[in-house]
Design a protein around this motif. Sequence first.
Motif, PDB file in Angstrom:
ATOM      1  N   UNK A 296      90.895  39.898  65.421  1.00  0.00           N
ATOM      2  CA  UNK A 296      90.133  39.471  65.143  1.00  0.00           C
ATOM      3  C   UNK A 296      90.131  37.942  64.616  1.00  0.00           C
ATOM      4  N   UNK A 297      89.844  36.913  64.914  1.00  0.00           N
ATOM      5  CA  UNK A 297      89.818  35.567  64.016  1.00  0.00           C
ATOM      6  C   UNK A 297      89.224  36.127  62.592  1.00  0.00           C
ATOM      7  N   UNK A 298      90.329  35.649  61.490  1.00  0.00           N
ATOM      8  CA  UNK A 298      90.540  36.425  59.875  1.00  0.00           C
ATOM      9  C   UNK A 298      88.429  36.543  59.655  1.00  0.00           C
ATOM     10  N   UNK A 299      87.397  35.130  59.911  1.00  0.00           N
ATOM     11  CA  UNK A 299      86.535  35.384  59.239  1.00  0.00           C
ATOM     12  C   UNK A 299      85.796  36.266  59.661  1.00  0.00           C
ATOM     13  N   UNK A 300      85.819  36.822  61.470  1.00  0.00           N
ATOM     14  CA  UNK A 300      85.437  38.329  61.638  1.00  0.00           C
ATOM     15  C   UNK A 300      85.556  39.186  60.787  1.00  0.00           C
TER      16      UNK A 300
ATOM     17  N   UNK B  78      87.295  39.987  58.029  1.00  0.00           N
ATOM     18  CA  UNK B  78      86.548  40.104  57.251  1.00  0.00           C
ATOM     19  C   UNK B  78      85.297  40.254  56.791  1.00  0.00           C
ATOM     20  N   UNK B  79      84.528  39.684  57.736  1.00  0.00           N
ATOM     21  CA  UNK B  79      82.496  39.842  57.758  1.00  0.00           C
ATOM     22  C   UNK B  79      82.555  41.770  58.658  1.00  0.00           C
ATOM     23  N   UNK B  80      83.643  42.254  59.162  1.00  0.00           N
ATOM     24  CA  UNK B  80      83.329  43.224  60.058  1.00  0.00           C
ATOM     25  C   UNK B  80      84.021  44.100  58.467  1.00  0.00           C
ATOM     26  N   UNK B  81      85.007  43.910  57.959  1.00  0.00           N
ATOM     27  CA  UNK B  81      85.942  45.172  56.792  1.00  0.00           C
ATOM     28  C   UNK B  81      85.008  45.293  55.464  1.00  0.00           C
ATOM     29  N   UNK B  82      84.333  43.649  55.734  1.00  0.00           N
ATOM     30  CA  UNK B  82      82.845  44.435  54.577  1.00  0.00           C
ATOM     31  C   UNK B  82      81.949  45.213  55.004  1.00  0.00           C
ATOM     32  N   UNK B  83      81.692  45.395  55.986  1.00  0.00           N
ATOM     33  CA  UNK B  83      80.146  45.563  56.627  1.00  0.00           C
ATOM     34  C   UNK B  83      80.917  47.045  56.832  1.00  0.00           C
ATOM     35  N   UNK B  84      82.079  47.389  56.825  1.00  0.00           N
ATOM     36  CA  UNK B  84      81.812  48.979  57.272  1.00  0.00           C
ATOM     37  C   UNK B  84      82.259  49.343  55.377  1.00  0.00           C
TER      38      UNK B  84
ATOM     39  N   UNK C 110      95.287  43.864  59.125  1.00  0.00           N
ATOM     40  CA  UNK C 110      94.672  43.943  59.317  1.00  0.00           C
ATOM     41  C   UNK C 110      93.021  45.103  59.657  1.00  0.00           C
ATOM     42  N   UNK C 111      92.127  44.422  60.103  1.00  0.00           N
ATOM     43  CA  UNK C 111      91.189  45.319  60.133  1.00  0.00           C
ATOM     44  C   UNK C 111      91.369  46.328  60.593  1.00  0.00           C
ATOM     45  N   UNK C 112      92.048  46.947  61.029  1.00  0.00           N
ATOM     46  CA  UNK C 112      92.359  48.405  61.078  1.00  0.00           C
ATOM     47  C   UNK C 112      93.385  49.496  60.157  1.00  0.00           C
TER      48      UNK C 112
ATOM     49  N   UNK D 121      96.691  37.794  69.707  1.00  0.00           N
ATOM     50  CA  UNK D 121      98.737  39.021  70.072  1.00  0.00           C
ATOM     51  C   UNK D 121      98.825  39.455  69.010  1.00  0.00           C
ATOM     52  N   UNK D 122      98.879  40.641  68.262  1.00  0.00           N
ATOM     53  CA  UNK D 122      99.769  41.716  67.086  1.00  0.00           C
ATOM     54  C   UNK D 122     101.160  40.211  66.508  1.00  0.00           C
ATOM     55  N   UNK D 123     101.687  39.885  67.072  1.00  0.00           N
ATOM     56  CA  UNK D 123     102.974  39.059  67.426  1.00  0.00           C
ATOM     57  C   UNK D 123     102.683  37.935  66.310  1.00  0.00           C
ATOM     58  N   UNK D 124     101.490  37.560  67.073  1.00  0.00           N
ATOM     59  CA  UNK D 124     100.798  35.883  66.359  1.00  0.00           C
ATOM     60  C   UNK D 124      99.791  36.171  65.350  1.00  0.00           C
ATOM     61  N   UNK D 125      98.901  37.376  64.719  1.00  0.00           N
ATOM     62  CA  UNK D 125      98.301  37.097  63.902  1.00  0.00           C
ATOM     63  C   UNK D 125      98.529  36.976  62.604  1.00  0.00           C
TER      64      UNK D 125
END
Length: 438
Positions: free
Chosen positions: A337-341, A343-349, A311-313, A432-436
């Motif tokens: 979040x959803x995978x596309x979001x 991914x966008x947040x990760x590459x932005x950071x 995940x993003x964290x 939910x983290x359990x169904x990420x």
Amino acid sequence: MSGELAKETWAAERLRAPWRGFRLGLLAFPAMALSVLLITSFSLVTSVVGILMVPPVVLLARALVDVYRDLIGKWTGVRIERPYLPEPQEEEAGFAGQWNRFVRLSSDPATWRDLAWLLADPIVVFFTAALPFYLVAYGLWGLALAGGMGSVITDLGGNEWYGFVHIQKGYADDNAKMTATVVLGTVFMAAGFLSGPRLLQVYGRWGQLLLGPTEKSRLALRVRHLTETRSEAVDASAAELRRIERDLHDGAQARLVAMGMTLGAIEHLLDRDPAKARLLLAETRQSSAKALHELRDLVRGIHPPVLADRGIGDAVKALALDHPLQVEVVSTLPGRPQPPVESAAYFAVSEILTNAAKHSGASRVWIDLRYEEGMLRITVTDDGHGGASLEGGTGLRGIERRIGTFDGVLALNSPPGGPTIVTLELPCELSSPKISPS
């Protein structure tokens, strides 16, 4: 509430509210003048003069109403979007262009709502935002009367009422009337200061009701925004595909072709020169390791495995570990979040951290990830020299376009001398983290 209001103390908010309401009330004078000019312009539409007059007057009215929107947003915390329908990219020349412009502006519902605002606001503002100022002023006038002005008025032969107190000859010697004036003036001042923020809020809701977007303009603006962001998303995807093709062609593909040629040479040398063949095999093994490493780097640049798995964290924490600056990450996300979001947040950071290392002169960076009010909110702060800007086609502008695909926004605060604070907000739902997704 807006950021400016959030910083105010309880007392400061009440002290400033009457003055802010008075300043909003002063806008009633240009509003009345523009309403008369606008009505006059529309009354002349049967002639060429009216067709030529209406567009510039409408745009002038919009400029004044934009001032209202800005002040209401800053002083009441009620954010009002511009409601106007999108303008065409190019205007026709000549009278045909003027006619089309007139038709477009006069058929926009927001134009008539602006006119209704200009006509009604001079009255509404007096009974809402500006009223506390006049209460305070009337209270000060009462204290002035009790402080000696009452005697001046009576000595000059004047006759005055202050509320229910009659100012007349001998007023200065009437302790009961003096006390009543002081009490009444204090009550008026207290009422003005205490009611100021509340009446500003009422005024803000009035502004939102009349100056905000209609459903038609909201839909048109939404369509334009989606068209722009989707076009940018297509361009970004095409550029990413070109980058992947270039990296494959110049990197792993070239190595694999060279390895194939080397293996062909080894096949011919096995019987004639085994020692040379063994040397070429060792080189081929090294080339295969480099090709594998380049392919892994390429895959990591498309979608890092740690992002897909953790995940993003945790992905941002992994970025922090490899960063040359000292980076502290705090993540309080209750889900993913959803995978596309993601991914966008990760590459932005990742891009923001790269900019910080290259340009900020910072030694430390703080990253905060949280989920609030349906938004993935990421704040990146560095202790560098500041001065960052969104102008000039910088990397930050590219980040803004990337997250804009998901209706995300980027806010930058980078005064000279620092610090630089970049805030990203992306609307999303968390799983939910359990169904990420894995």
